[in-house]
Design a protein around this motif. Structure first.
Motif, PDB file in Angstrom:
ATOM      1  N   ARG A 233      -5.759  -0.646  -2.355  1.00  0.00           N
ATOM      2  CA  ARG A 233      -4.772   0.441  -2.453  1.00  0.00           C
ATOM      3  C   ARG A 233      -3.370  -0.122  -2.687  1.00  0.00           C
ATOM      4  O   ARG A 233      -2.590   0.440  -3.478  1.00  0.00           O
ATOM      5  CB  ARG A 233      -4.816   1.258  -1.167  1.00  0.00           C
TER       6      ARG A 233
ATOM      7  N   PHE B 269      -3.088  -1.000  -6.345  1.00  0.00           N
ATOM      8  CA  PHE B 269      -2.830   0.173  -7.187  1.00  0.00           C
ATOM      9  C   PHE B 269      -1.365   0.589  -7.101  1.00  0.00           C
ATOM     10  O   PHE B 269      -0.730   0.922  -8.112  1.00  0.00           O
ATOM     11  CB  PHE B 269      -3.727   1.343  -6.768  1.00  0.00           C
ATOM     12  N   GLY B 270      -0.829   0.594  -5.875  1.00  0.00           N
ATOM     13  CA  GLY B 270       0.558   1.005  -5.695  1.00  0.00           C
ATOM     14  C   GLY B 270       1.537   0.086  -6.399  1.00  0.00           C
ATOM     15  O   GLY B 270       2.479   0.547  -7.055  1.00  0.00           O
TER      16      GLY B 270
ATOM     17  N   LYS C  42       1.448   0.677 -10.142  1.00  0.00           N
ATOM     18  CA  LYS C  42       2.221   1.867 -10.516  1.00  0.00           C
ATOM     19  C   LYS C  42       3.721   1.562 -10.522  1.00  0.00           C
ATOM     20  O   LYS C  42       4.445   1.915 -11.463  1.00  0.00           O
ATOM     21  CB  LYS C  42       1.934   3.011  -9.530  1.00  0.00           C
TER      22      LYS C  42
ATOM     23  N   SER D  63       4.042   8.186  -5.763  1.00  0.00           N
ATOM     24  CA  SER D  63       2.660   7.917  -5.354  1.00  0.00           C
ATOM     25  C   SER D  63       2.418   6.421  -5.193  1.00  0.00           C
ATOM     26  O   SER D  63       1.582   6.000  -4.388  1.00  0.00           O
ATOM     27  CB  SER D  63       1.679   8.502  -6.372  1.00  0.00           C
TER      28      SER D  63
ATOM     29  N   SER E 105       3.528   5.606  -1.784  1.00  0.00           N
ATOM     30  CA  SER E 105       2.537   6.119  -0.838  1.00  0.00           C
ATOM     31  C   SER E 105       1.293   5.244  -0.821  1.00  0.00           C
ATOM     32  O   SER E 105       0.728   4.978   0.251  1.00  0.00           O
ATOM     33  CB  SER E 105       2.164   7.562  -1.193  1.00  0.00           C
ATOM     34  N   ASP E 106       0.829   4.813  -1.981  1.00  0.00           N
ATOM     35  CA  ASP E 106      -0.344   3.932  -2.035  1.00  0.00           C
ATOM     36  C   ASP E 106      -0.111   2.646  -1.245  1.00  0.00           C
ATOM     37  O   ASP E 106      -0.987   2.183  -0.507  1.00  0.00           O
ATOM     38  CB  ASP E 106      -0.678   3.578  -3.491  1.00  0.00           C
TER      39      ASP E 106
ATOM     40  N   GLY F 272      -2.140   1.768   2.014  1.00  0.00           N
ATOM     41  CA  GLY F 272      -2.904   0.527   2.004  1.00  0.00           C
ATOM     42  C   GLY F 272      -2.494  -0.419   3.113  1.00  0.00           C
ATOM     43  O   GLY F 272      -3.336  -1.052   3.765  1.00  0.00           O
TER      44      GLY F 272
ATOM     45  N   GLU G 124      -3.299  11.230   3.021  1.00  0.00           N
ATOM     46  CA  GLU G 124      -3.086  11.105   1.587  1.00  0.00           C
ATOM     47  C   GLU G 124      -1.848  11.913   1.204  1.00  0.00           C
ATOM     48  O   GLU G 124      -1.540  12.941   1.820  1.00  0.00           O
ATOM     49  CB  GLU G 124      -4.296  11.611   0.809  1.00  0.00           C
TER      50      GLU G 124
END
Length: 397
Positions: A188, A191-192, A195, A240, A243-244, A248, A259
């Motif tokens: 996670r 991914f964050g 982004k 987001s 947030s990820d 994470g 979430e």
């Protein structure tokens, strides 16, 4: 950005290892110590403001249990809101008053230049209000003071959310360790960071024309549409992505936090959008603003007023400027239109044939995306510039 600082990730590693090596009774203190260290490093002496508010909450809880005074919790909540208001909205109010007295040669109210917004104050204020309200309602599990300290000072969510709930967070401090948490957390976080560092930086190049009055004036309508749509995705990947990373990092401690985003641009209505966008904030506003105002249990005009008030608070929470208020009200109007359609118009329409449903679903998604995208003009620009951009986009100027 905090999350691109190598020392932050070294700190995370030390905190995670220490946390898992400690017995369960010590873990809340580990989170508290880590949060204090984190906040002091990035926010300095404002740590003592946060500490004072949390200590006040602990004292209030003990006083309420001893004296059973109804006014204690409301007074504490008002106090917390006033602290947020002072730091976040004083300059906004002074600027507004000066604009009203613009006929004078000099500012009537001097701007409070010394007021600096403490890091993450909006997030920890909302979590503290949540704690006080739910404590008053008797909805929280029994806990020692370090339970609240670890909740407020849980550093992965202190500055970027999601907004947690104590009754969900606290029991997890006693949960057994599973390697799955580490694997999910690292994925996670990856991914964050992707982004934040790749998608935001790349797409942001297309959004440049809508960031300034000069950029808007120099661009044609097609370029402005591309730029605004790009910005709509920039803000999504930015929020987001944060947030990820927070979700994470929390998972590395074995803690699941809410979430915050669930493919919001696939929403088929603005109501569904707010069930997918900044979910923890929408849930907080529903529980502590919309429902106390009466929610949907009141007369229809009041329901519309409640929706407008709730979204205005949402706008103010996002930023201390009138364009954010307009942005919030824009969404409030869209929610009112959606409710009117669902309650007054839709029941009178004939059912849509099955073969048309995919097309109507796509149309609903596009209409919702259009409305959300248009609202961004007031999220990114002052009111006058945002209005000018909207007219340019619609070919009216």
């Amino acid at each position: 950005m905090i999350y691109t600082d190598w020392i932050y990730w070294l700190f995370v590693l030390v905190a995670v290892v220490t946390y898992h090596l400690m017995p369960h009774r010590i873990r809340p203190w580990v989170l508290f110590a880590a949060g204090v260290t984190f906040y002091y490093y990035y926010a300095g002496s404002y740590l003592f403001l946060l500490l004072a508010e949390v200590v006040m909450a602990i004292i209030i809880v003990k006083a309420a249990a001893k004296w059973s005074r109804r006014w204690i919790y409301p007074a504490a909540i008002i106090g917390v809101i006033l602290v947020l208001g002072y730091f976040k909205y004083t300059n906004m109010m002074l600027d507004t008053l000066n604009d009203l007295f613009a006929f004078m040669q000099q500012p009537f109210f001097p701007k409070a230049e010394q007021i600096v917004l403490p890091l993450g104050i909006s997030y920890f204020t909302f979590e503290l209000i949540h704690y006080l309200v739910e404590r008053k309602r008797g909805n929280l599990p029994e806990h020692r003071p370090e339970g609240l300290l670890s909740f407020i000072f849980f550093f992965p969510t202190m500055v970027a959310g999601p907004i947690k709930q104590f009754q969900v967070f606290y029991p997890q401090l006693k949960a057994k360790f599973h390697i799955d948490h580490i694997l999910i957390g690292i994925t996670r976080i990856g991914f964050g960071l992707f982004k934040k560092l790749v998608l935001v930086g790349t797409i942001d190049l297309l959004a440049q024309p809508v960031y300034s009055k000069a950029g808007i004036a120099a661009a044609d309508t097609g370029t402005l549409w591309i730029a605004l749509i790009a910005y709509t995705f920039v803000i999504y990947f930015d929020f987001s992505g944060y947030s990820d990373i927070a979700i994470g990092t929390a998972r590395l401690f074995g803690i699941v936090v809410p979430e915050n985003f669930r493919f919001p641009y696939l929403a088929r209505s603005v109501a569904e959008f707010w069930n997918r966008w900044h979910i923890s904030l929408g849930s907080w506003l529903t529980r502590y603003v919309y429902f106390p105002l009466g929610g949907s249990r009141v007369a229809t005009p009041r329901i519309y007023l409640n929706l407008m008030a709730t979204m205005t608070v949402s706008g103010l929470w996002h930023g201390a400027a009138w364009n954010f208020v307009v942005w919030g009200m824009f969404h409030g109007v869209m929610l009112c239109i959606h409710r009117f359609h669902v309650k007054q118009i839709k029941p009178k329409l004939k059912p849509v044939p099955k073969w048309l449903k995919p097309g109507t679903t796509m149309m609903a998604i596009l209409i919702t995306f259009f409305g959300v995208t248009m609202s961004r003009v007031f999220f990114i620009l002052p009111i006058a510039d945002g209005w000018n951009l909207m007219l340019r986009l619609l070919g009216l100027r």
